[in-house]
Design a protein around this motif. Structure first.
Motif, PDB file in Angstrom:
ATOM      1  N   ASP A 117       0.820  -1.213   0.000  1.00 20.40           N
ATOM      2  CA  ASP A 117       0.000   0.000   0.000  1.00 20.40           C
ATOM      3  C   ASP A 117       0.856   1.267   0.000  1.00 20.40           C
ATOM      4  O   ASP A 117       0.400   2.336   0.368  1.00 20.40           O
ATOM      5  N   SER A 118       2.105   1.148  -0.445  1.00 18.07           N
ATOM      6  CA  SER A 118       3.041   2.277  -0.433  1.00 18.07           C
ATOM      7  C   SER A 118       3.454   2.673  -1.840  1.00 18.07           C
ATOM      8  O   SER A 118       3.475   1.859  -2.747  1.00 18.07           O
ATOM      9  N   LEU A 119       3.807   3.951  -1.980  1.00 19.26           N
ATOM     10  CA  LEU A 119       4.343   4.490  -3.225  1.00 19.26           C
ATOM     11  C   LEU A 119       5.836   4.671  -3.013  1.00 19.26           C
ATOM     12  O   LEU A 119       6.251   5.450  -2.152  1.00 19.26           O
ATOM     13  N   LEU A 120       6.651   3.928  -3.764  1.00 20.12           N
ATOM     14  CA  LEU A 120       8.106   3.953  -3.585  1.00 20.12           C
ATOM     15  C   LEU A 120       8.770   4.660  -4.750  1.00 20.12           C
ATOM     16  O   LEU A 120       8.402   4.451  -5.908  1.00 20.12           O
ATOM     17  N   TYR A 121       9.776   5.473  -4.425  1.00 17.97           N
ATOM     18  CA  TYR A 121      10.535   6.207  -5.430  1.00 17.97           C
ATOM     19  C   TYR A 121      11.668   5.336  -5.950  1.00 17.97           C
ATOM     20  O   TYR A 121      12.350   4.670  -5.177  1.00 17.97           O
ATOM     21  N   LYS A 122      11.867   5.351  -7.271  1.00 11.53           N
ATOM     22  CA  LYS A 122      12.995   4.643  -7.881  1.00 11.53           C
ATOM     23  C   LYS A 122      14.163   5.617  -7.978  1.00 11.53           C
ATOM     24  O   LYS A 122      14.128   6.573  -8.754  1.00 11.53           O
ATOM     25  N   LEU A 123      15.183   5.395  -7.162  1.00 12.75           N
ATOM     26  CA  LEU A 123      16.352   6.285  -7.151  1.00 12.75           C
ATOM     27  C   LEU A 123      17.058   6.299  -8.497  1.00 12.75           C
ATOM     28  O   LEU A 123      17.220   5.263  -9.133  1.00 12.75           O
ATOM     29  N   LYS A 124      17.503   7.474  -8.906  1.00 12.62           N
ATOM     30  CA  LYS A 124      18.321   7.609 -10.111  1.00 12.62           C
ATOM     31  C   LYS A 124      19.781   7.693  -9.669  1.00 12.62           C
ATOM     32  O   LYS A 124      20.083   8.244  -8.603  1.00 12.62           O
ATOM     33  N   SER A 125      20.668   7.209 -10.499  1.00 11.68           N
ATOM     34  CA  SER A 125      22.089   7.291 -10.151  1.00 11.68           C
ATOM     35  C   SER A 125      22.556   8.749 -10.098  1.00 11.68           C
ATOM     36  O   SER A 125      23.460   9.092  -9.350  1.00 11.68           O
ATOM     37  N   SER A 126      21.929   9.634 -10.872  1.00 10.46           N
ATOM     38  CA  SER A 126      22.329  11.042 -10.895  1.00 10.46           C
ATOM     39  C   SER A 126      21.979  11.773  -9.596  1.00 10.46           C
ATOM     40  O   SER A 126      22.459  12.870  -9.366  1.00 10.46           O
ATOM     41  N   SER A 127      21.168  11.173  -8.732  1.00 11.77           N
ATOM     42  CA  SER A 127      20.783  11.825  -7.479  1.00 11.77           C
ATOM     43  C   SER A 127      21.932  11.838  -6.468  1.00 11.77           C
ATOM     44  O   SER A 127      21.880  12.555  -5.492  1.00 11.77           O
ATOM     45  N   LYS A 128      22.934  11.003  -6.696  1.00  8.50           N
ATOM     46  CA  LYS A 128      24.085  10.868  -5.798  1.00  8.50           C
ATOM     47  C   LYS A 128      23.675  10.400  -4.404  1.00  8.50           C
ATOM     48  O   LYS A 128      24.294  10.735  -3.408  1.00  8.50           O
ATOM     49  N   CYS A 129      22.603   9.631  -4.344  1.00 10.77           N
ATOM     50  CA  CYS A 129      22.104   9.103  -3.075  1.00 10.77           C
ATOM     51  C   CYS A 129      22.633   7.691  -2.860  1.00 10.77           C
ATOM     52  O   CYS A 129      22.855   6.957  -3.820  1.00 10.77           O
ATOM     53  N   PRO A 130      22.793   7.286  -1.598  1.00 11.21           N
ATOM     54  CA  PRO A 130      23.195   5.898  -1.337  1.00 11.21           C
ATOM     55  C   PRO A 130      22.051   4.947  -1.707  1.00 11.21           C
ATOM     56  O   PRO A 130      20.876   5.309  -1.612  1.00 11.21           O
ATOM     57  N   ASP A 131      22.420   3.741  -2.122  1.00  8.54           N
ATOM     58  CA  ASP A 131      21.418   2.738  -2.496  1.00  8.54           C
ATOM     59  C   ASP A 131      20.488   2.393  -1.345  1.00  8.54           C
ATOM     60  O   ASP A 131      19.392   1.882  -1.555  1.00  8.54           O
ATOM     61  N   THR A 132      20.916   2.669  -0.134  1.00 10.01           N
ATOM     62  CA  THR A 132      20.118   2.318   1.039  1.00 10.01           C
ATOM     63  C   THR A 132      18.991   3.320   1.302  1.00 10.01           C
ATOM     64  O   THR A 132      18.090   3.028   2.085  1.00 10.01           O
ATOM     65  N   LEU A 133      19.033   4.490   0.661  1.00  6.35           N
ATOM     66  CA  LEU A 133      17.998   5.498   0.871  1.00  6.35           C
ATOM     67  C   LEU A 133      16.673   5.016   0.304  1.00  6.35           C
ATOM     68  O   LEU A 133      16.599   4.575  -0.836  1.00  6.35           O
ATOM     69  N   LYS A 134      15.642   5.112   1.111  1.00  8.25           N
ATOM     70  CA  LYS A 134      14.300   4.751   0.680  1.00  8.25           C
ATOM     71  C   LYS A 134      13.415   5.989   0.794  1.00  8.25           C
ATOM     72  O   LYS A 134      13.364   6.621   1.848  1.00  8.25           O
ATOM     73  N   ILE A 135      12.751   6.331  -0.293  1.00  5.53           N
ATOM     74  CA  ILE A 135      11.786   7.430  -0.281  1.00  5.53           C
ATOM     75  C   ILE A 135      10.433   6.784  -0.518  1.00  5.53           C
ATOM     76  O   ILE A 135      10.156   6.293  -1.607  1.00  5.53           O
ATOM     77  N   ILE A 136       9.635   6.777   0.544  1.00  3.51           N
ATOM     78  CA  ILE A 136       8.387   6.021   0.543  1.00  3.51           C
ATOM     79  C   ILE A 136       7.241   6.941   0.962  1.00  3.51           C
ATOM     80  O   ILE A 136       7.385   7.744   1.884  1.00  3.51           O
ATOM     81  N   PHE A 137       6.118   6.792   0.269  1.00  5.26           N
ATOM     82  CA  PHE A 137       4.927   7.569   0.570  1.00  5.26           C
ATOM     83  C   PHE A 137       3.787   6.620   0.916  1.00  5.26           C
ATOM     84  O   PHE A 137       3.727   5.495   0.423  1.00  5.26           O
ATOM     85  N   ALA A 138       2.876   7.097   1.774  1.00  5.79           N
ATOM     86  CA  ALA A 138       1.706   6.318   2.169  1.00  5.79           C
ATOM     87  C   ALA A 138       0.474   7.209   2.070  1.00  5.79           C
ATOM     88  O   ALA A 138       0.578   8.440   2.036  1.00  5.79           O
ATOM     89  N   LYS A 139      -0.688   6.585   2.044  1.00  3.68           N
ATOM     90  CA  LYS A 139      -1.938   7.350   1.945  1.00  3.68           C
ATOM     91  C   LYS A 139      -2.346   7.961   3.278  1.00  3.68           C
ATOM     92  O   LYS A 139      -3.242   8.774   3.345  1.00  3.68           O
ATOM     93  N   THR A 140      -1.678   7.581   4.368  1.00  2.92           N
ATOM     94  CA  THR A 140      -1.949   8.170   5.669  1.00  2.92           C
ATOM     95  C   THR A 140      -0.703   8.920   6.139  1.00  2.92           C
ATOM     96  O   THR A 140       0.417   8.453   5.929  1.00  2.92           O
ATOM     97  N   GLN A 141      -0.910  10.056   6.745  1.00  2.00           N
ATOM     98  CA  GLN A 141       0.204  10.880   7.188  1.00  2.00           C
ATOM     99  C   GLN A 141       0.862  10.277   8.414  1.00  2.00           C
ATOM    100  O   GLN A 141       0.201   9.735   9.302  1.00  2.00           O
TER     101      GLN A 141
END
Length: 159
Positions: free
Chosen positions: A131-155
């Motif tokens: 039930d989550s919306l997950l961001y697909k990291l781009k290599s150009s973001s210079k973020c570590p592979d371990t970073l998770k950007i996740i969204f949910a329908k509830t705050q």
């Protein structure tokens, strides 16, 4: 004769197979961030008319965006539309905030008046898992592979 009939039936069954696509309605709605680098609040509103808006803020910083979305395979791709007002532009995700870079502006040589920045969504892809919306990291973001950007329908509950 049996081989021909079997071959025909096999052919028909194979061409009728189709990967089940995620219904667009699963993406449509208001999504709240659940994890990020700094304490912040990011809200993405995905509308049924193929548009989206995003607001984000942390401490004294504010950012926003608006644009169009499209379905790409099992993902939704967000792209900002241009702004006709002067703002400083920042990428939606960039993991090196101390990197020296030239300020990009929505209008060349303008002087931004407010404190809000325009967030650039450029082929930013998200997919649904459970039930989550997950961001697909781009290599150009210079973020570590371990970073998770996740969204949910509830705050999330803030402490």
């Amino acid at each position: 004769m049996t081989v021909k009939i079997f071959s025909f039936l096999l052919f028909i069954s194979l061409i009728s197979c189709k990967k089940a696509e995620i219904p667009i309605s699963k993406f449509v709605g208001v999504w709240y961030d659940t994890e990020y680098i700094v304490p912040s609040l990011t809200i993405i509103k995905i509308k049924a008319d193929s548009t989206f808006s995003c607001t984000s803020g942390a401490c004294t910083w504010q950012g926003f965006s608006q644009g169009k979305w499209k379905i790409v395979g099992d993902s939704i791709e967000l792209n900002s539309t241009k702004s006709d007002t002067c703002y400083k532009m920042l990428p939606f995700v960039h993991c090196n905030p101390f990197e020296k870079r030239k300020d990009s502006l929505t209008i060349s040589n303008c002087n931004p008046k407010g404190r809000a920045d325009f967030l650039i969504f450029e082929k930013e892809r998200f997919y649904i898992k459970n039930d989550s919306l997950l961001y697909k990291l781009k290599s150009s973001s210079k973020c570590p592979d371990t970073l998770k950007i996740i969204f949910a329908k509830t705050q999330k509950i803030r402490k």
